[in-house]
Design an enzyme around this catalytic site. Structure first.
Site, PDB file in Angstrom:
ATOM      1  N   LEU A   1     -13.927   5.619  -4.262  1.00  0.00           N
ATOM      2  CA  LEU A   1     -13.128   4.683  -5.054  1.00  0.00           C
ATOM      3  C   LEU A   1     -12.396   5.405  -6.186  1.00  0.00           C
ATOM      4  O   LEU A   1     -11.284   5.002  -6.560  1.00  0.00           O
ATOM      5  CB  LEU A   1     -14.023   3.580  -5.612  1.00  0.00           C
ATOM      6  CG  LEU A   1     -14.619   2.622  -4.576  1.00  0.00           C
ATOM      7  CD1 LEU A   1     -15.432   1.528  -5.244  1.00  0.00           C
ATOM      8  CD2 LEU A   1     -13.519   2.003  -3.697  1.00  0.00           C
TER       9      LEU A   1
ATOM     10  N   ILE B   1     -11.267   8.536  -5.947  1.00  0.00           N
ATOM     11  CA  ILE B   1     -10.152   9.190  -5.253  1.00  0.00           C
ATOM     12  C   ILE B   1      -9.056   8.181  -4.914  1.00  0.00           C
ATOM     13  O   ILE B   1      -7.852   8.493  -4.985  1.00  0.00           O
ATOM     14  CB  ILE B   1     -10.669   9.874  -3.970  1.00  0.00           C
ATOM     15  CG1 ILE B   1     -11.577  11.053  -4.327  1.00  0.00           C
ATOM     16  CG2 ILE B   1      -9.510  10.341  -3.088  1.00  0.00           C
ATOM     17  CD1 ILE B   1     -12.323  11.634  -3.141  1.00  0.00           C
ATOM     18  N   ASN B   2      -9.459   6.977  -4.581  1.00  0.00           N
ATOM     19  CA  ASN B   2      -8.525   5.918  -4.213  1.00  0.00           C
ATOM     20  C   ASN B   2      -7.453   5.687  -5.270  1.00  0.00           C
ATOM     21  O   ASN B   2      -6.335   5.251  -4.947  1.00  0.00           O
ATOM     22  CB  ASN B   2      -9.319   4.622  -3.963  1.00  0.00           C
ATOM     23  CG  ASN B   2      -8.459   3.459  -3.549  1.00  0.00           C
ATOM     24  OD1 ASN B   2      -7.557   3.605  -2.735  1.00  0.00           O
ATOM     25  ND2 ASN B   2      -8.738   2.293  -4.114  1.00  0.00           N
TER      26      ASN B   2
ATOM     27  N   SER C   1      -2.504   5.210   6.811  1.00  0.00           N
ATOM     28  CA  SER C   1      -1.879   3.908   6.983  1.00  0.00           C
ATOM     29  C   SER C   1      -1.417   3.738   8.424  1.00  0.00           C
ATOM     30  O   SER C   1      -1.711   4.580   9.280  1.00  0.00           O
ATOM     31  CB  SER C   1      -0.693   3.773   6.016  1.00  0.00           C
ATOM     32  OG  SER C   1       0.277   4.785   6.265  1.00  0.00           O
ATOM     33  N   ASP C   2      -0.667   2.662   8.692  1.00  0.00           N
ATOM     34  CA  ASP C   2      -0.217   2.333  10.051  1.00  0.00           C
ATOM     35  C   ASP C   2       1.311   2.343  10.124  1.00  0.00           C
ATOM     36  O   ASP C   2       1.987   1.928   9.178  1.00  0.00           O
ATOM     37  CB  ASP C   2      -0.707   0.938  10.457  1.00  0.00           C
ATOM     38  CG  ASP C   2      -2.209   0.767  10.298  1.00  0.00           C
ATOM     39  OD1 ASP C   2      -2.936   1.771  10.451  1.00  0.00           O
ATOM     40  OD2 ASP C   2      -2.645  -0.361  10.025  1.00  0.00           O
TER      41      ASP C   2
ATOM     42  N   ALA D   1      -0.855  17.520  -3.062  1.00  0.00           N
ATOM     43  CA  ALA D   1      -0.972  18.974  -3.174  1.00  0.00           C
ATOM     44  C   ALA D   1      -0.030  19.681  -2.206  1.00  0.00           C
ATOM     45  O   ALA D   1       0.557  20.718  -2.543  1.00  0.00           O
ATOM     46  CB  ALA D   1      -2.417  19.409  -2.927  1.00  0.00           C
TER      47      ALA D   1
ATOM     48  N   GLY E   1      -0.233  14.758   1.460  1.00  0.00           N
ATOM     49  CA  GLY E   1      -0.925  14.611   0.186  1.00  0.00           C
ATOM     50  C   GLY E   1      -0.096  15.239  -0.915  1.00  0.00           C
ATOM     51  O   GLY E   1       0.840  16.008  -0.668  1.00  0.00           O
TER      52      GLY E   1
ATOM     53  N   CYS F   1      -1.154  14.587  12.983  1.00  0.00           N
ATOM     54  CA  CYS F   1      -0.012  14.329  12.104  1.00  0.00           C
ATOM     55  C   CYS F   1       1.229  15.129  12.485  1.00  0.00           C
ATOM     56  O   CYS F   1       2.337  14.803  12.050  1.00  0.00           O
ATOM     57  CB  CYS F   1      -0.394  14.640  10.662  1.00  0.00           C
ATOM     58  SG  CYS F   1      -1.680  13.562   9.986  1.00  0.00           S
TER      59      CYS F   1
END
Length: 396
Positions: free
Chosen positions: A55, A57-58, A220-221, A319, A317, A158
């Site tokens: 949470l 990190i969220n 996500s989608d 980074a 991300g 990905c």
């Protein structure tokens, strides 16, 4: 970074490969970090070390909203157990296929061609394992010919959005050598959010909170699609969106454990190592150097560099985005599409880089040349150089 020497990879002759239609499709739900918070608090003790870390990190990812096929307040979001692999498979082969069809229809409508004239399809997903593949279901709903040449990629994660571009390019070049038209429909779809319940459950069971995987707060989608033609398949009345100039892919040695995605009984286990951004950023610089000489030839300049291009970078991300910007010396506007997709839709795996390309073309102050790059399990790196057909040519 600039390249002044001509390498043997230089490709002065145009390949005649054109993206003539492009579409991305996101589901209707946009979930902010607070939605994951309330979902987790409803089902778990938030003082569990792994949950507490997830949470935290969220709220530090830089993601404002994630696109999701379902919210966290109905269906599997209210069940005591994570959805089974069978349930996630059924959801993908209905809702995921429908999302993909919508993306394909956007690409086909922009192309303004007849779906029955599609000669090949190249598809990818890592969140479905069904046989026959989901591409067959998409093809049927689109009304494509039963004899269309089908290719379905797996295991590229990905990197899939550019892996299907590379595969389509090779198929199109082969068709050209045979004197045949190629009109290739390529599509990618991932439904990652149904696996969030598995990720949260794994965080609750994790004995070492420092090893909690961030995937539950990241993915996500989405679906995305494009139509790629060779010169023989290009209609004279169609204005292309992008010209595909060159591409490459590689594996980074000794990194196969840095990014993994495996099936378990109740979901997909993801591994994202802390070394991943460093490896990915270093590989981008090396691959740009291998491809840039051929782009210099087509830009009619030996003094042409990566900073002269727009970038469709897979937003794996903060980074990775920040690292590539720093190493490649990119101005903020060169990565604006990447940052916007990451902030508003998050990382949806294989379709994401195509969604960035789609968003990029509607922005102001665009460059003629575009670098698209993505990363996948292996670690693998995919890169394509494209030319925007709606930007006036410049000479550097």
């Amino acid at each position: 970074m600039r390249v002044n020497d001509r390498s043997r990879n230089a490709s002065p002759q145009p390949l005649g490969l054109w993206i003539v239609g492009l579409g991305s499709q996101y589901p209707r739900h946009l979930l902010g970090p607070e939605k994951l918070d309330s979902f987790v608090k409803r089902l778990y003790d938030v003082e569990i070390p792994g949950i507490k870390r997830l949470l935290r990190i969220n709220h530090t990812t830089g993601i404002e909203t994630r696109s999701a096929i379902m919210d966290y307040e109905s269906g599997w979001g209210t069940e005591k157990k994570p959805p089974s692999i069978e349930e996630m498979d059924a959801l993908f082969r209905t809702a995921g296929v429908a999302l993909t069809v919508q993306a394909c229809e956007k690409a086909i409508n922009e192309w303004n061609g007849d779906p029955r004239d599609i000669t090949h399809t190249v598809a990818v997903t890592c969140t479905n394992r069904g046989n026959p593949g989901f591409d067959l279901l998409v093809n049927k709903q689109l009304g494509l010919s039963p004899s269309v040449d089908r290719t379905l990629l797996h295991g590229v994660g990905c990197a899939g959005g550019l892996a299907i571009m590379r595969t389509a390019a090779q198929l199109a070049c082969g068709a050209t050598l045979r004197g045949r038209p190629a009109r290739i429909l390529c599509f990618a779809c991932e439904l990652s959010t149904p696996n969030v319940r598995y990720e949260v459950d794994a965080a609750a069971r994790c004995l070492d909170a420092s090893q909690v995987c961030i995937a539950g707060a990241l993915f996500s989608d989405a679906a995305a699609a494009f139509v790629l033609c060779n010169d023989l398949g290009l209609q004279k009345t169609v204005k292309p969106v992008y010209e595909l100039l060159n591409w490459n892919n590689t594996l980074i040695p000794d990194t196969s454990n840095d990014l993994e995605f495996f099936v378990e009984a109740t979901g997909y286990r993801t591994t994202l190592s802390r070394s991943l951004p460093k490896h990915a950023v270093g590989a981008v610089d090396k691959m740009v150097r291998s491809l840039l000489p051929s782009i210099c030839a087509q830009a009619f300049s030996d003094d042409f560099g990566a900073a002269d291009c727009d970038w469709a970078l897979h937003p794996g991300g903060q980074a990775i985005i920040d690292g590539v910007q720093r190493v490649m010396g990119l101005a903020d506007e060169r990565l604006r599409a990447t940052r916007e997709i990451y902030r508003t839709r998050s990382n949806s795996s294989s379709p994401t880089v195509l969604g960035v390309l789609d968003r990029l073309r509607s922005m102001d102050m665009r460059k003629e040349f575009v670098v698209a790059t993505a990363f996948g399990p292996g670690l693998s790196v995919e890169m394509s150089f494209l030319r925007s057909c709606s930007v006036s040519p410049t000479r550097h």
